[in-house]
Design an enzyme around this catalytic site. Structure first.
Site, PDB file in Angstrom:
ATOM      1  N   SER A 140      -0.582  -7.648   7.308  1.00  0.00           N
ATOM      2  CA  SER A 140      -1.782  -7.973   7.822  1.00  0.00           C
ATOM      3  C   SER A 140      -1.670  -8.565   9.204  1.00  0.00           C
ATOM      4  O   SER A 140      -0.536  -9.321   9.529  1.00  0.00           O
ATOM      5  CB  SER A 140      -2.822  -9.112   7.096  1.00  0.00           C
ATOM      6  OG  SER A 140      -1.836 -10.035   7.008  1.00  0.00           O
ATOM      7  N   ASN A 161       0.645  -1.245   0.003  1.00  0.00           N
ATOM      8  CA  ASN A 161      -0.195   0.039  -0.114  1.00  0.00           C
ATOM      9  C   ASN A 161       0.746   1.374  -0.188  1.00  0.00           C
ATOM     10  O   ASN A 161       0.410   2.231  -0.461  1.00  0.00           O
ATOM     11  CB  ASN A 161      -1.150   0.178   1.184  1.00  0.00           C
ATOM     12  CG  ASN A 161      -0.259   0.023   2.436  1.00  0.00           C
ATOM     13  OD1 ASN A 161       0.919  -0.575   2.695  1.00  0.00           O
ATOM     14  ND2 ASN A 161      -1.011   0.382   3.436  1.00  0.00           N
ATOM     15  N   CYS A 173      -3.386   1.896   6.636  1.00  0.00           N
ATOM     16  CA  CYS A 173      -3.432   1.325   8.070  1.00  0.00           C
ATOM     17  C   CYS A 173      -3.920   2.346   9.041  1.00  0.00           C
ATOM     18  O   CYS A 173      -4.521   1.960  10.007  1.00  0.00           O
ATOM     19  CB  CYS A 173      -2.738   0.325   8.495  1.00  0.00           C
ATOM     20  SG  CYS A 173      -0.869   1.508   8.512  1.00  0.00           S
ATOM     21  N   GLU A 233       4.063  -4.085  12.678  1.00  0.00           N
ATOM     22  CA  GLU A 233       3.116  -2.957  12.343  1.00  0.00           C
ATOM     23  C   GLU A 233       1.991  -3.573  11.408  1.00  0.00           C
ATOM     24  O   GLU A 233       1.944  -4.004  10.113  1.00  0.00           O
ATOM     25  CB  GLU A 233       3.721  -2.070  11.525  1.00  0.00           C
ATOM     26  CG  GLU A 233       3.197  -0.498  11.561  1.00  0.00           C
ATOM     27  CD  GLU A 233       2.116  -0.136  10.686  1.00  0.00           C
ATOM     28  OE1 GLU A 233       0.898  -0.874  10.802  1.00  0.00           O
ATOM     29  OE2 GLU A 233       2.486   0.580   9.640  1.00  0.00           O
ATOM     30  N   GLU A 284       8.195   2.682  14.559  1.00  0.00           N
ATOM     31  CA  GLU A 284       9.038   3.255  13.293  1.00  0.00           C
ATOM     32  C   GLU A 284       8.906   4.732  13.242  1.00  0.00           C
ATOM     33  O   GLU A 284       8.074   4.992  13.602  1.00  0.00           O
ATOM     34  CB  GLU A 284       8.407   2.443  11.943  1.00  0.00           C
ATOM     35  CG  GLU A 284       8.214   0.804  12.067  1.00  0.00           C
ATOM     36  CD  GLU A 284       8.040   0.159  10.852  1.00  0.00           C
ATOM     37  OE1 GLU A 284       8.886  -0.399  10.274  1.00  0.00           O
ATOM     38  OE2 GLU A 284       7.033   0.559  10.209  1.00  0.00           O
TER      39      GLU A 284
HETATM   40  P1  ADP Z   1      -1.994  -8.341   2.575  1.00  0.00           P
HETATM   41  O1  ADP Z   1      -3.126  -9.218   2.986  1.00  0.00           O
HETATM   42  O2  ADP Z   1      -2.302  -6.819   2.950  1.00  0.00           O
HETATM   43  O3  ADP Z   1      -1.423  -8.514   1.179  1.00  0.00           O
HETATM   44  P2  ADP Z   1       0.045  -9.748   3.699  1.00  0.00           P
HETATM   45  O4  ADP Z   1       0.107  -9.714   5.465  1.00  0.00           O
HETATM   46  O5  ADP Z   1      -0.542 -10.931   3.209  1.00  0.00           O
HETATM   47  O6  ADP Z   1      -0.875  -8.479   3.796  1.00  0.00           O
HETATM   48  O7  ADP Z   1       1.410  -9.437   3.185  1.00  0.00           O
HETATM   49  C1  ADP Z   1       2.359  -8.335   3.718  1.00  0.00           C
HETATM   50  C2  ADP Z   1       3.619  -8.831   3.361  1.00  0.00           C
HETATM   51  O8  ADP Z   1       3.871  -9.903   4.024  1.00  0.00           O
HETATM   52  C3  ADP Z   1       3.742  -8.945   1.637  1.00  0.00           C
HETATM   53  O9  ADP Z   1       5.241  -8.752   1.362  1.00  0.00           O
HETATM   54  C4  ADP Z   1       3.832 -10.705   1.766  1.00  0.00           C
HETATM   55  O10 ADP Z   1       4.350 -11.193   0.632  1.00  0.00           O
HETATM   56  C5  ADP Z   1       4.601 -11.084   3.001  1.00  0.00           C
HETATM   57  N1  ADP Z   1       3.936 -12.508   3.327  1.00  0.00           N
HETATM   58  C6  ADP Z   1       2.785 -12.937   3.367  1.00  0.00           C
HETATM   59  N2  ADP Z   1       2.926 -14.261   3.929  1.00  0.00           N
HETATM   60  C7  ADP Z   1       4.070 -14.467   4.420  1.00  0.00           C
HETATM   61  C8  ADP Z   1       4.716 -15.409   4.926  1.00  0.00           C
HETATM   62  N3  ADP Z   1       4.033 -16.442   5.190  1.00  0.00           N
HETATM   63  N4  ADP Z   1       6.104 -15.375   5.321  1.00  0.00           N
HETATM   64  C9  ADP Z   1       6.451 -14.134   5.026  1.00  0.00           C
HETATM   65  N5  ADP Z   1       6.024 -13.038   4.431  1.00  0.00           N
HETATM   66  C10 ADP Z   1       4.802 -13.208   3.925  1.00  0.00           C
END
Ligand code: ADP
Length: 475
Positions: free
Chosen positions: A225, A148, A280, A246, A457
Site C-alpha cells: 500500500s 495478492n 494493482c 511498487e 521490476e
Molecule cells: P495491504 O494493505 O495490502 O495489506 P500493506 O502495505 O499493509 O498492504 O502490506 C504489504 C506488505 O507490507 C505486507 O508484507 C505487510 O506485512 C508489510 N508491512 C505492513 N506494514 C509494515 C511495516 N510497518 N514495516 C514493514 N512491512 C510492513
C-alpha cells in the site's frame, strides 16, 4: 498438522520464542498450517547471514544456473504450489497456476539476461584514462511483499536480487506465507547456497524496523500500500537505503468513440475481475466517450452476468473470496458512497456482510454515473466493483484519467492510432495497454509514476534496480 518454518542461513527455523500462528484457508477458514511468529531478532540474524554470504560473490554463470534451476523447479511443482496459493489467497486455481508460470518466468528470463550486467568500456579516453563502468550488487536486499500475488511478487524481486548478486531477506504478507515457503524451498533445492535466500515470517513492524536498521541492507524492495510505502521511505532515510516501491494504482480504462466495444468489454472483464479485482493493475475507473456509452454497456453487462463466484478449487469459479473482512468492508464502503453520490446500479447489488473473517464473498457489481468526487475514483477499491463514467473529448479523458495521486497502469481503447500515441505521452502511468488489457510480463519493466512509487521490476531495469554503478578510471 502442517508446520512451516522460516529460513535463515540455509536452515529451517522457528521463532526464537517458539510462537506460532495459524494460516487459514481464505474460502473456508480451515487451518492450513502453522507458521512462526518471528520478530526483530530473527530478521537481524537473517541480514547477518545474507551479509556473510555476499562476502563470497559467485560468478554470474553460477547465479544464472540458480535462476534457471529455480524456474524449472517452480514449473515442476506448479500444481502443488498453485493449490497453496488458492488456499491461502482464495483466487481460482487456474489463476494460481498462471501465477506460478508468471513467477517462474522471472527466473527463466533473468537466467538468460545477466549479460546486461557486463562492464562496458568507454570509447573515449577523457582525462588521459581508460574508463570502465561496472554494475555492482547494491548489498543485502530486503524484500517485503503483499498477499495478492504472493508467489509472483516475491519471485520477481528474488530473481532480480539474486541475478544482480544480492543476497536477500524476504518478509511475506501475514495472510500468505505458504507461497513464500514454497519459493524458498525451490531456491534451496535449486542449489542457492546458504545465506543467499532468507525468509522471515512474522510481525511486519518489528521485522520491517530491523531490516531497515541493519547496516548491510542497502536496498528495500517493497510492493504494497502507498501508506506503508511512505512509512518505509521515512524509515529508510537515516540509513539512506535505496528503495524500490511498487504501490497502489487506480487504473483508468478509456474507451473512445469508434473503438470495438466487444474487444474493450472483453479486456475490461479480464482486467477488472482478475484476483476478484485485487491487483494493482486492475482497471478501476472506466471512462467511456458519451456516444459509445450504451453500446459499451450492452457488450459489458452480459459478460459480467456470466461470472461465477465460488471456491477457487471449483473449476467453474471465476472469482474467489476477497482476502479478508477489511478488504470486503472497503469495497462495500466504496459502493455505498458511490450510490449515495448518485451512481446507478447496472448489475449486482450490495451483498450481505460475511459472518467470519474468511469467506468474504463479494459478487461483481457494476455502477454507472461515476464522478471524480466518489471514493472509488480517489482510492483503489481492490475488489469486484466496476464503476463507469463518461467523457466528452480527449482532453477531458486525459484530465480525468490523470487526476489523482496514482500512476501505475492505464488502458486506452481507440481506433485512432495517432490518438493512442498522444494519450500514451500524456498519461503518467508506468504500464499502458492500447487496445489490450494485458498485464505485466517478466521481459518488460513495470512500475509506477507519481504516488504509485518508483523503481522498476522485470526487464533489464528490474535487474539494474539491485545494482550500483561503479566507474573505474586507469591511465
Ligand atoms: P495491504 O494493505 O495490502 O495489506 P500493506 O502495505 O499493509 O498492504 O502490506 C504489504 C506488505 O507490507 C505486507 O508484507 C505487510 O506485512 C508489510 N508491512 C505492513 N506494514 C509494515 C511495516 N510497518 N514495516 C514493514 N512491512 C510492513
Amino acid at each position: 498438522m502442517r508446520r512451516e518454518l522460516g529460513v535463515i542461513a540455509g536452515d529451517s527455523v522457528a521463532a526464537d520464542d517458539g510462537r506460532e500462528r495459524d494460516v487459514r484457508d481464505a474460502a473456508t477458514g480451515a487451518v492450513l498450517a502453522s507458521v512462526p511468529e518471528m520478530g526483530a531478532r530473527e530478521a537481524a540474524r537473517a541480514c547477518d547471514a545474507a551479509e556473510r554470504a555476499m562476502r563470497r560473490p559467485p560468478p554470474s554463470g553460477e547465479r544464472a544456473a540458480w535462476l534457471a534451476r529455480t524456474a524449472a523447479l517452480l514449473r515442476d511443482r506448479r500444481s502443488a504450489i498453485a493449490q497453496d496459493i488458492t488456499a491461502e489467497n482464495g483466487k481460482p486455481l487456474r489463476e494460481a497456476e498462471g501465477e506460478v508460470d508468471y513467477a517462474a518466468g522471472f527466473f527463466a528470463f533473468y537466467a538468460g539476461r545477466l549479460d546486461v550486467l557486463a562492464p562496458r568500456r568507454l570509447p573515449e579516453r577523457p582525462r588521459g584514462c581508460g574508463w570502465s563502468v561496472h554494475h555492482r550488487p547494491a548489498g543485502v536486499a530486503a524484500l517485503i511483499t503483499p498477499w495478492n500475488l504472493p508467489l509472483a511478487m516475491l519471485a520477481k524481486k528474488a530473481a532480480a536480487a539474486l541475478g544482480a548478486g544480492c543476497a536477500f531477506v524476504a518478509k511475506p504478507a501475514e495472510a500468505t506465507p505458504l507461497s513464500a515457503v514454497a519459493l524458498l524451498r525451490a531456491l534451496l533445492d535449486a542449489g542457492v547456497p546458504e545465506g543467499w535466500a532468507n525468509l522471515v515470517i512474522g510481525e511486519p513492524q518489528p521485522i520491517g524496523a530491523a531490516l531497515l536498521a541493519h547496516p548491510a541492507v542497502r536496498i528495500v524492495s517493497f510492493t504494497g500500500s502507498t501508506a506503508t510505502g511512505r512509512r518505509l521511505m521515512a524509515a529508510a532515510a537515516p540509513g539512506l537505503k535505496r528503495l524500490s516501491l511498487e504501490l497502489g494504482g487506480n487504473a483508468p480504462f478509456l474507451v473512445f468513440d469508434g473503438a470495438d466495444p466487444e474487444l474493450a468489454a472483453e479486456a475490461l472483464v479480464a482486467s477488472k475481475f482478475r484476483a476478484a479485482g485485487q491487483t494493482c493493475v486492475c482497471a478501476n475507473r472506466v471512462l467511456v466517450q458519451r456516444p459509445m456509452h450504451e453500446a459499451f454497456m450492452a457488450a459489458l453487462l452480459p459478460r459480467v452476468a456470466r461470472l461465477r463466484v465460488g471456491d477457487g478449487r471449483d473449476s467453474a469459479s471465476d472469482l474467489g473470496p476477497l482476502i479478508d473482512r477489511r478488504g470486503w468492508d472497503k469495497v462495500a464502503a466504496h459502493l455505498q458512497d458511490a450510490l449515495a453520490r448518485g451512481a446507478r446500479l447496472r448489475h449486482g447489488t450490495m451483498p450481505t456482510p460475511p459472518a467470519h473473517a474468511w469467506g468474504c464473498w463479494f459478487p461483481p457489481v457494476v455502477v454507472d454515473g461515476m464522478d471524480p468526487g466518489m471514493l472509488l475514483c480517489r482510492e483503489e477499491t481492490f475488489g469486484p466493483l466496476l464503476a463507469i463514467g463518461s467523457f466528452a473529448d480527449e482532453d477531458e479523458a486525459v484530465a480525468l484519467a490523470d487526476g489523482g495521486e496514482h500512476g501505475l497502469a492505464g488502458y486506452v481503447f481507440t481506433a485512432d492510432h495517432a490518438q493512442a500515441q498522444r494519450i500514451a505521452s500524456r498519461l503518467r502511468v508506468g504500464h499502458l495497454g492500447i487496445n489490450t488489457g494485458v498485464s505485466p510480463t517478466p521481459e518488460a519493466p513495470f512500475g509506477g509514476m507519481k504516488q504509485s512509487g518508483f523503481g522498476r521490476e522485470g526487464g533489464d531495469e528490474g535487474l539494474l534496480e539491485f545494482c550500483e554503478t561503479q566507474t573505474v578510471a586507469m591511465p
